[in-house]
Structure formats: C-alpha cells, structure tokens
Design a protein around this motif. Structure first.
Motif, PDB file in Angstrom:
ATOM      1  N   PRO A   3       0.706  -1.347   0.001  1.00  0.00           N
ATOM      2  CA  PRO A   3       0.116  -0.179  -0.104  1.00  0.00           C
ATOM      3  C   PRO A   3       0.888   1.409   0.037  1.00  0.00           C
ATOM      4  N   THR A   4       1.885   1.364   0.723  1.00  0.00           N
ATOM      5  CA  THR A   4       2.668   2.469   0.971  1.00  0.00           C
ATOM      6  C   THR A   4       3.286   2.579  -0.331  1.00  0.00           C
ATOM      7  N   PHE A   5       3.753   1.867  -1.214  1.00  0.00           N
ATOM      8  CA  PHE A   5       4.364   1.945  -2.592  1.00  0.00           C
ATOM      9  C   PHE A   5       3.196   2.568  -3.678  1.00  0.00           C
ATOM     10  N   ILE A   6       2.112   2.096  -3.395  1.00  0.00           N
ATOM     11  CA  ILE A   6       1.010   2.500  -4.365  1.00  0.00           C
ATOM     12  C   ILE A   6       0.823   3.884  -4.099  1.00  0.00           C
ATOM     13  N   GLY A   7       0.722   4.248  -2.707  1.00  0.00           N
ATOM     14  CA  GLY A   7       0.491   5.714  -2.330  1.00  0.00           C
ATOM     15  C   GLY A   7       1.307   6.637  -2.483  1.00  0.00           C
ATOM     16  N   LEU A   8       2.653   6.224  -2.641  1.00  0.00           N
ATOM     17  CA  LEU A   8       3.659   6.901  -3.228  1.00  0.00           C
ATOM     18  C   LEU A   8       3.664   7.329  -4.810  1.00  0.00           C
ATOM     19  N   ILE A   9       3.348   6.344  -5.502  1.00  0.00           N
ATOM     20  CA  ILE A   9       3.092   6.346  -7.046  1.00  0.00           C
ATOM     21  C   ILE A   9       1.879   7.478  -7.153  1.00  0.00           C
ATOM     22  N   ALA A  10       0.809   7.221  -6.363  1.00  0.00           N
ATOM     23  CA  ALA A  10      -0.323   8.082  -6.310  1.00  0.00           C
ATOM     24  C   ALA A  10       0.225   9.507  -6.215  1.00  0.00           C
ATOM     25  N   GLY A  11       0.900   9.667  -5.181  1.00  0.00           N
ATOM     26  CA  GLY A  11       1.177  10.900  -4.855  1.00  0.00           C
ATOM     27  C   GLY A  11       2.212  11.735  -5.569  1.00  0.00           C
ATOM     28  N   LEU A  12       3.018  10.874  -6.308  1.00  0.00           N
ATOM     29  CA  LEU A  12       3.948  11.388  -7.487  1.00  0.00           C
ATOM     30  C   LEU A  12       3.075  11.845  -8.754  1.00  0.00           C
ATOM     31  N   LEU A  13       2.206  11.172  -9.237  1.00  0.00           N
ATOM     32  CA  LEU A  13       1.411  11.295 -10.235  1.00  0.00           C
ATOM     33  C   LEU A  13       0.416  12.450  -9.926  1.00  0.00           C
ATOM     34  N   THR A  14      -0.298  12.685  -8.875  1.00  0.00           N
ATOM     35  CA  THR A  14      -1.159  13.653  -8.768  1.00  0.00           C
ATOM     36  C   THR A  14      -0.521  14.903  -8.498  1.00  0.00           C
ATOM     37  N   SER A  15       0.894  14.921  -7.971  1.00  0.00           N
ATOM     38  CA  SER A  15       1.869  16.142  -7.826  1.00  0.00           C
ATOM     39  C   SER A  15       2.319  16.725  -9.097  1.00  0.00           C
ATOM     40  N   ILE A  16       2.649  16.003 -10.267  1.00  0.00           N
ATOM     41  CA  ILE A  16       3.105  16.370 -11.321  1.00  0.00           C
ATOM     42  C   ILE A  16       2.114  16.608 -12.538  1.00  0.00           C
ATOM     43  N   ALA A  17       0.860  16.039 -12.385  1.00  0.00           N
ATOM     44  CA  ALA A  17      -0.139  16.177 -13.203  1.00  0.00           C
ATOM     45  C   ALA A  17      -0.428  17.536 -13.902  1.00  0.00           C
ATOM     46  N   SER A  18      -0.211  18.662 -13.187  1.00  0.00           N
ATOM     47  CA  SER A  18      -0.464  20.053 -13.643  1.00  0.00           C
ATOM     48  C   SER A  18       0.649  20.462 -14.495  1.00  0.00           C
ATOM     49  N   LEU A  19       1.871  20.012 -14.406  1.00  0.00           N
ATOM     50  CA  LEU A  19       3.313  20.576 -15.131  1.00  0.00           C
ATOM     51  C   LEU A  19       2.751  20.410 -16.638  1.00  0.00           C
ATOM     52  N   PRO A  20       2.443  19.401 -17.019  1.00  0.00           N
ATOM     53  CA  PRO A  20       2.257  19.396 -18.798  1.00  0.00           C
ATOM     54  C   PRO A  20       1.257  20.690 -19.031  1.00  0.00           C
ATOM     55  N   GLN A  21       0.104  20.926 -18.273  1.00  0.00           N
ATOM     56  CA  GLN A  21      -0.942  21.739 -18.733  1.00  0.00           C
ATOM     57  C   GLN A  21      -0.174  23.165 -18.642  1.00  0.00           C
ATOM     58  N   VAL A  22       0.604  23.498 -17.599  1.00  0.00           N
ATOM     59  CA  VAL A  22       1.516  24.663 -17.549  1.00  0.00           C
ATOM     60  C   VAL A  22       2.325  24.743 -18.769  1.00  0.00           C
ATOM     61  N   VAL A  23       3.045  24.045 -19.175  1.00  0.00           N
ATOM     62  CA  VAL A  23       3.982  23.966 -20.262  1.00  0.00           C
ATOM     63  C   VAL A  23       3.137  24.267 -21.563  1.00  0.00           C
ATOM     64  N   LYS A  24       2.093  23.406 -21.891  1.00  0.00           N
ATOM     65  CA  LYS A  24       1.061  23.722 -22.888  1.00  0.00           C
ATOM     66  C   LYS A  24       0.635  25.164 -22.950  1.00  0.00           C
ATOM     67  N   THR A  25       0.021  25.856 -22.031  1.00  0.00           N
ATOM     68  CA  THR A  25      -0.481  27.000 -21.846  1.00  0.00           C
ATOM     69  C   THR A  25       0.596  28.129 -22.170  1.00  0.00           C
TER      70      THR A  25
END
Lengths: 95, 95
Positions: A3-25
């Motif tokens: 579960p901890t590993f899944i939580g860490l991947i979840a946190g990583l994905l939701t942390s970086i999710a907005s970066l591509p939108q910032v770059v595109k805009t």
C-alpha cells in the motif's frame, strides 16, 4: 506492491499532473478552453492541504502539494493574462 | 480553525475542482487548449489514491477521490472525442 508503494506512486502522479498543462498554456499563449475555476479551486485546496500538512507536521503531505500549488497559481494567472489572446474563439473581431 | 476542519475544506475543494472544467468542456465541445496529460495523470493518480484508501481502509480518502476520478476520466475522453472540433486553431481548413 505494498500500500505504501501505491500511495507514493499516487502522490507522485497527482503532484506532477498539472505540469504539462502549465507548459502547454505557456507555449500556446491560449487558455480559452480552460475553466479558471479548476486552477483557482485547486490553488486554494492544495494551499489548505499544505497548511494542514504543516499543522499536523506531515512532511510527505507538504512536499506533495508544493508543485501543484505553484502550477495552479501559474495556470490561474495565465488564464487571466491570456484571456485577450482568444479572439479567434468568440464573436468579437480580432484586435 | 482546527487542523481537521482545514483538512476537510482542503479535501472538499480538491474534490470538486475539476467539475467546472467538465461542464465547460462538455458545453463548448472544445478541448484544444487542454493538455491531455493533466486529466490522464490525474485519472491514474486518483485511481491509485482510491486503491490505497481501500487497502488501508481509509473512508475519507476513498470518498475524496471518487469525484476527481470520474471528472478526469470524462475530461480525458472529451479531450480525445472533441479533438476534431478544433480546426479553427490549427492550419487545416475547417471541415
């Protein structure tokens, strides 16, 4: 997978999710199709998560919310700044 | 304000943040300015948060991630579906 590993991947994905939108805009200088409410609500929301993390002394919670806070503040600012670049979308003649 | 109250408001805001974008994209049928990566990464990320919440038996974590999961799956689907509606933005003639 623990579960901890899944939580860490979840946190990583939701942390970086907005970066591509910032770059595109930033590159396109267009934000017509973006709702200002998403980055605005997320800015307030993740700022409160950050404050909550600091109050309860939860370092992962603090770290996970720094990138989304910066990204969503930037997206809110760009949505406002680039709103004049969207004349091809609405009924007004381009100026 | 107690930390728990701040955490609840934070959870509420980040839960509903994507709803206005879903409504706007559905109404406008335009998603040109949206990066597909944001809803895609958020879909995977919140799905993993949901799984993590189920594995550790955390009901608030499960509840907080249901709305974002539905919203971001819808946004990913609309970005793909409405990509043909964006001819006013690129060099191709409208068809």
């Amino acid at each position: 997978m623990t579960p901890t590993f899944i939580g860490l991947i979840a946190g990583l994905l939701t942390s970086i999710a907005s970066l591509p939108q910032v770059v595109k805009t930033w590159r396109s200088r267009h934000a017509h199709d973006l709702s200002i409410w998403q980055p605005l609500l997320l800015s307030f929301g993740v700022a409160l998560w950050l404050i909550y993390g600091m109050l309860i002394g939860d370092t992962p919670l603090i770290l996970a919310n720094i990138t989304p806070l910066v990204c969503n503040l930037l997206l809110t600012a760009m949505k406002i700044k680039f709103s004049g670049n969207d004349n091809t979308h609405n009924e007004e003649a381009p100026v």
